[in-house]
Enzyme design. Structure first.
Site, PDB file in Angstrom:
ATOM      1  N   GLU A  39       0.798  -1.143   0.093  1.00 32.73           N
ATOM      2  CA  GLU A  39      -0.053   0.047  -0.012  1.00 32.73           C
ATOM      3  C   GLU A  39       0.779   1.123   0.042  1.00 32.73           C
ATOM      4  O   GLU A  39       1.591   1.592   1.003  1.00 32.73           O
ATOM      5  CB  GLU A  39      -1.034   0.001   1.237  1.00 32.73           C
ATOM      6  CG  GLU A  39      -2.001  -1.019   1.338  1.00 32.73           C
ATOM      7  CD  GLU A  39      -3.080  -1.042   0.351  1.00 32.73           C
ATOM      8  OE1 GLU A  39      -3.175  -0.093  -0.277  1.00 32.73           O
ATOM      9  OE2 GLU A  39      -3.755  -1.972   0.319  1.00 32.73           O
ATOM     10  N   CYS A  97      -2.492   9.303   2.468  1.00 31.81           N
ATOM     11  CA  CYS A  97      -1.996   8.574   1.079  1.00 31.81           C
ATOM     12  C   CYS A  97      -3.108   8.873   0.001  1.00 31.81           C
ATOM     13  O   CYS A  97      -2.749   9.171  -1.047  1.00 31.81           O
ATOM     14  CB  CYS A  97      -1.870   6.975   1.092  1.00 31.81           C
ATOM     15  SG  CYS A  97      -3.237   6.418   2.072  1.00 31.81           S
TER      16      CYS A  97
HETATM   17  P1  NAD Z   1       8.413   5.274   4.383  1.00 29.75           P
HETATM   18  O1  NAD Z   1       8.501   4.375   3.065  1.00 29.75           O
HETATM   19  O2  NAD Z   1       9.497   6.020   4.591  1.00 29.75           O
HETATM   20  O3  NAD Z   1       8.476   4.097   5.527  1.00 29.75           O
HETATM   21  C1  NAD Z   1       7.479   3.355   5.673  1.00 29.75           C
HETATM   22  C2  NAD Z   1       7.936   2.255   6.548  1.00 29.75           C
HETATM   23  O4  NAD Z   1       9.047   1.490   5.966  1.00 29.75           O
HETATM   24  C3  NAD Z   1       8.539   2.611   7.869  1.00 29.75           C
HETATM   25  O5  NAD Z   1       8.218   1.726   9.157  1.00 29.75           O
HETATM   26  C4  NAD Z   1       9.802   2.393   7.641  1.00 29.75           C
HETATM   27  O6  NAD Z   1      10.801   2.562   8.787  1.00 29.75           O
HETATM   28  C5  NAD Z   1      10.192   1.253   7.027  1.00 29.75           C
HETATM   29  N1  NAD Z   1      11.273   1.359   5.808  1.00 29.75           N
HETATM   30  C6  NAD Z   1      12.049   2.371   5.597  1.00 29.75           C
HETATM   31  N2  NAD Z   1      12.843   1.816   4.574  1.00 29.75           N
HETATM   32  C7  NAD Z   1      12.842   0.558   4.514  1.00 29.75           C
HETATM   33  C8  NAD Z   1      13.738  -0.445   3.849  1.00 29.75           C
HETATM   34  N3  NAD Z   1      14.591  -0.122   3.236  1.00 29.75           N
HETATM   35  N4  NAD Z   1      13.254  -1.663   4.017  1.00 29.75           N
HETATM   36  C9  NAD Z   1      11.886  -1.975   5.130  1.00 29.75           C
HETATM   37  N5  NAD Z   1      11.450  -1.067   5.527  1.00 29.75           N
HETATM   38  C10 NAD Z   1      11.868   0.274   5.505  1.00 29.75           C
HETATM   39  O7  NAD Z   1       7.153   5.862   4.251  1.00 29.75           O
HETATM   40  P2  NAD Z   1       6.669   6.893   5.668  1.00 29.75           P
HETATM   41  O8  NAD Z   1       7.421   8.282   5.293  1.00 29.75           O
HETATM   42  O9  NAD Z   1       6.707   6.328   6.890  1.00 29.75           O
HETATM   43  O10 NAD Z   1       5.017   7.146   4.971  1.00 29.75           O
HETATM   44  C11 NAD Z   1       4.673   7.983   4.107  1.00 29.75           C
HETATM   45  C12 NAD Z   1       4.448   7.263   2.909  1.00 29.75           C
HETATM   46  O11 NAD Z   1       3.198   6.110   3.091  1.00 29.75           O
HETATM   47  C13 NAD Z   1       3.479   8.137   1.912  1.00 29.75           C
HETATM   48  O12 NAD Z   1       3.924   7.810   0.623  1.00 29.75           O
HETATM   49  C14 NAD Z   1       2.022   7.768   2.027  1.00 29.75           C
HETATM   50  O13 NAD Z   1       1.263   7.857   0.654  1.00 29.75           O
HETATM   51  C15 NAD Z   1       2.588   5.995   2.080  1.00 29.75           C
HETATM   52  N6  NAD Z   1       0.991   5.613   2.801  1.00 29.75           N
HETATM   53  C16 NAD Z   1       0.173   4.687   2.113  1.00 29.75           C
HETATM   54  C17 NAD Z   1      -1.023   4.309   2.618  1.00 29.75           C
HETATM   55  C18 NAD Z   1      -1.895   3.294   1.991  1.00 29.75           C
HETATM   56  O14 NAD Z   1      -2.766   2.763   2.444  1.00 29.75           O
HETATM   57  N7  NAD Z   1      -1.729   3.442   0.791  1.00 29.75           N
HETATM   58  C19 NAD Z   1      -1.390   4.725   4.132  1.00 29.75           C
HETATM   59  C20 NAD Z   1      -0.452   5.608   4.622  1.00 29.75           C
HETATM   60  C21 NAD Z   1       0.645   6.062   4.214  1.00 29.75           C
END
Ligand code: NAD
Length: 495
Positions: free
Chosen positions: A252, A286
């Site tokens: 997602e 999102c």
């Molecule tokens: P992010 O991708 O930076 O982090 C998300 C998660 O992934 C965190 O727990 C982070 O620590 C972890 N992570 C980071 N790098 C990683 C790696 N290399 N390997 C594994 N895990 C890793 O995103 P964010 O800034 O926390 O959240 C914002 C993003 O999330 C936006 O793009 C938003 O649109 C999206 N989002 C999507 C939904 C949906 O349902 N589609 C819902 C909420 C947020």
């Protein structure tokens, strides 16, 4: 200050060589939680505990009614602790307490209740094979250890959105919250233990990319349920592809929601739903509506009503029920929002409102950015193409609906899309032709646990929520039983 550690096999575990980090309140930049970052050994121990719990069958083989009983108890504990959880959520994310109390925590409780009950109803299928002396049935089975990786904007809601269906269907879970808002997802450890979940069925490890990568790469993780940005989602796919056994992925990711306004619509309704669409959690959602396609016949009228409403939105103490606007999650994210707006301005966009961070006390202590509306934007500008994740709306006029649909679809994202018109034929036409996982027609950002949620293109793979989302956490097995005796001419291979 809250102290958080890893939660492994129903114990709070202190790592031998613990690094620690702090989670800040984005409204004040003061620390509210001291968090132990899981070491590689902690991640391995959490996956090991989850695998042992899965393999022993104490959860995976339990009947769905008994599993539901425990999950419903967890929901009741959360209801009892609603105010406390909402307060932590508000302070960790920097969102108004009223919102956390009305949206985040009730939604999380509902997720546990809904999936606990739905999992009782999962049934297989019988495929008749007449005249073949055979019986074919389809059954559903849990994957095993599921890694849940979640972002920070709705921590408990997004944690339960993946943990509840995973557990209800008999999987075991290792959850990794975002380091920017880890409190309420980590507290789930206490909640599930009190509810009677067997040791190892639910585990939490905290940290950032390193911890996430260790978890995704672990050979004993069978499924990754990831919510976050597109670059991290791509990385999760890469790591899964490199694993000895490829993992089931549910992704997602981000969005850049189009919002199309036809001239015959209920303008007040459209304005109000657009405000929620780009200002809820300061646009850090999102499915936020961040691209307004406005029919030129009502352009001026709509814009003047929108500007009036936007300028009346209230910033303030997060605990004050009158406060409407959230803070931006971190100073780095605030700088990113500023950079997008400044670049747009330099490239000729007009800033109709907002456009600079709050610098007056008490907002100067936190990361506050006002709702910002950009006009004179061309489709190729970055502010129109990329997810900003802040309260920034770009506006483009159009002449006919198909042009607006073409603009909406010309994006690498395809999560939510919105259309406002009183004409049922145009609503239907738009819903048929918009490429999006969710189309809102005369409403906006409505998301119900009963209905599937997710996107196409770079917005994701698969769906959360609803029965469709529940089934993502189950693998399908086709079983074929031959009850005849005639093997002599099996597939024409006669003896
Ligand atoms: P992010 O991708 O930076 O982090 C998300 C998660 O992934 C965190 O727990 C982070 O620590 C972890 N992570 C980071 N790098 C990683 C790696 N290399 N390997 C594994 N895990 C890793 O995103 P964010 O800034 O926390 O959240 C914002 C993003 O999330 C936006 O793009 C938003 O649109 C999206 N989002 C999507 C939904 C949906 O349902 N589609 C819902 C909420 C947020």
């Amino acid at each position: 200050m809250m102290q958080l550690r890893s939660f492994i096999a129903n114990q709070w575990v202190e790592s031998a060589r613990a690094h620690r980090f702090q989670s800040l309140n984005p409204a004040t930049n003061e620390p509210i939680a001291d968090v132990m970052q899981a070491s590689a050994e902690d991640v391995d121990a959490a996956v090991g505990a989850a695998k042992k719990a899965f393999d022993c069958g104490s959860w995976s083989e339990l009947d769905p009614d008994s599993r539901a009983e425990i999950l419903l108890r967890a929901a009741a504990i959360m209801r009892r602790r609603l105010r406390e959880l909402a307060e932590w959520e508000a302070r960790d994310v920097g969102k108004p307490l009223r919102e956390a109390e009305l949206i985040d925590i009730p939604y999380s409780i509902r997720a546990l209740e809904y999936f606990a009950n739905q999992a009782r109803e999962i049934q297989g299928q019988v495929i008749p094979l007449p005249g073949q002396n055979a019986f074919d049935w389809v059954s559903y089975e849990p994957y095993g250890v599921v890694a849940g990786i979640i972002p920070w904007n709705f921590p408990l809601h997004l944690a339960t959105r993946c943990v509840a269906p995973a557990l209800a269907t008999g999987n075991t879970v290792v959850l990794k919250p975002s380091p920017l808002a880890p409190v309420t997802p980590t507290l789930l450890g206490d909640i599930f233990r009190e509810a009677g979940l067997p040791p190892g069925v639910f585990n939490v490890v905290n940290g950032g990319a390193d911890v996430g990568e260790r978890l995704v790469s672990h050979a004993d993780v069978r499924m990754v349920s990831f919510t976050g940005s597109v670059p991290t989602g791509r990385r999760v796919m890469e790591l899964s592809a490199r694993s000895r056994i490829i993992k089931k992925l549910l992704l997602e990711m981000g969005g850049k929601g189009p919002f199309i306004v036809e001239p015959d619509c209920d303008i007040n309704g459209a304005v109000n739903s657009l405000i929620v669409g780009f200002c809820l959690v300061a646009g850090q959602v999102c499915c936020a509506s961040t691209r307004l396609y406005l029919h030129e016949r009502i352009y001026d009228d709509f814009m003047s009503r929108l500007l009036k409403r936007v300028q009346s939105l209230r910033f303030g103490d997060l605990m004050d029920p009158a406060t409407q606007m959230s803070a931006i999650i971190s100073s780095a994210q605030l700088q990113k929002v500023e950079a997008y707006v400044n670049e747009a301005r330099e490239n000729g966009a007009t800033v109709r409102c907002g456009g600079a961070r709050h610098t007056k006390p008490p907002f100067d202590r936190g990361n506050f950015y006002p709702p910002t509306i950009l006009e004179n934007v061309s489709p190729d500008m970055r502010c129109h193409r990329e997810e900003i994740f802040g309260p920034v709306l770009v506006v483009l006029p159009y002449q006919n609906l198909d042009d607006a649909i073409a603009l909406a679809n010309d994006s690498s994202y395809a999560l939510g899309a919105t259309v406002w018109t009183e004409n049922i034929r145009r609503l239907y036409h738009a819903s048929r032709h918009l490429d999006a996982g969710i189309v809102w027609l005369n409403t906006n950002v409505m998301s119900k646990i009963e209905a599937p949620y997710g996107g196409n293109k770079n917005s994701g793979l698969g769906r959360e929520d609803g029965v469709i989302g529940l089934k993502e956490y189950l693998k399908v097995k086709n079983n074929v039983l031959f009850v005849g005796k005639d093997y002599d001419n099996f597939y024409g291979f006669s003896q």
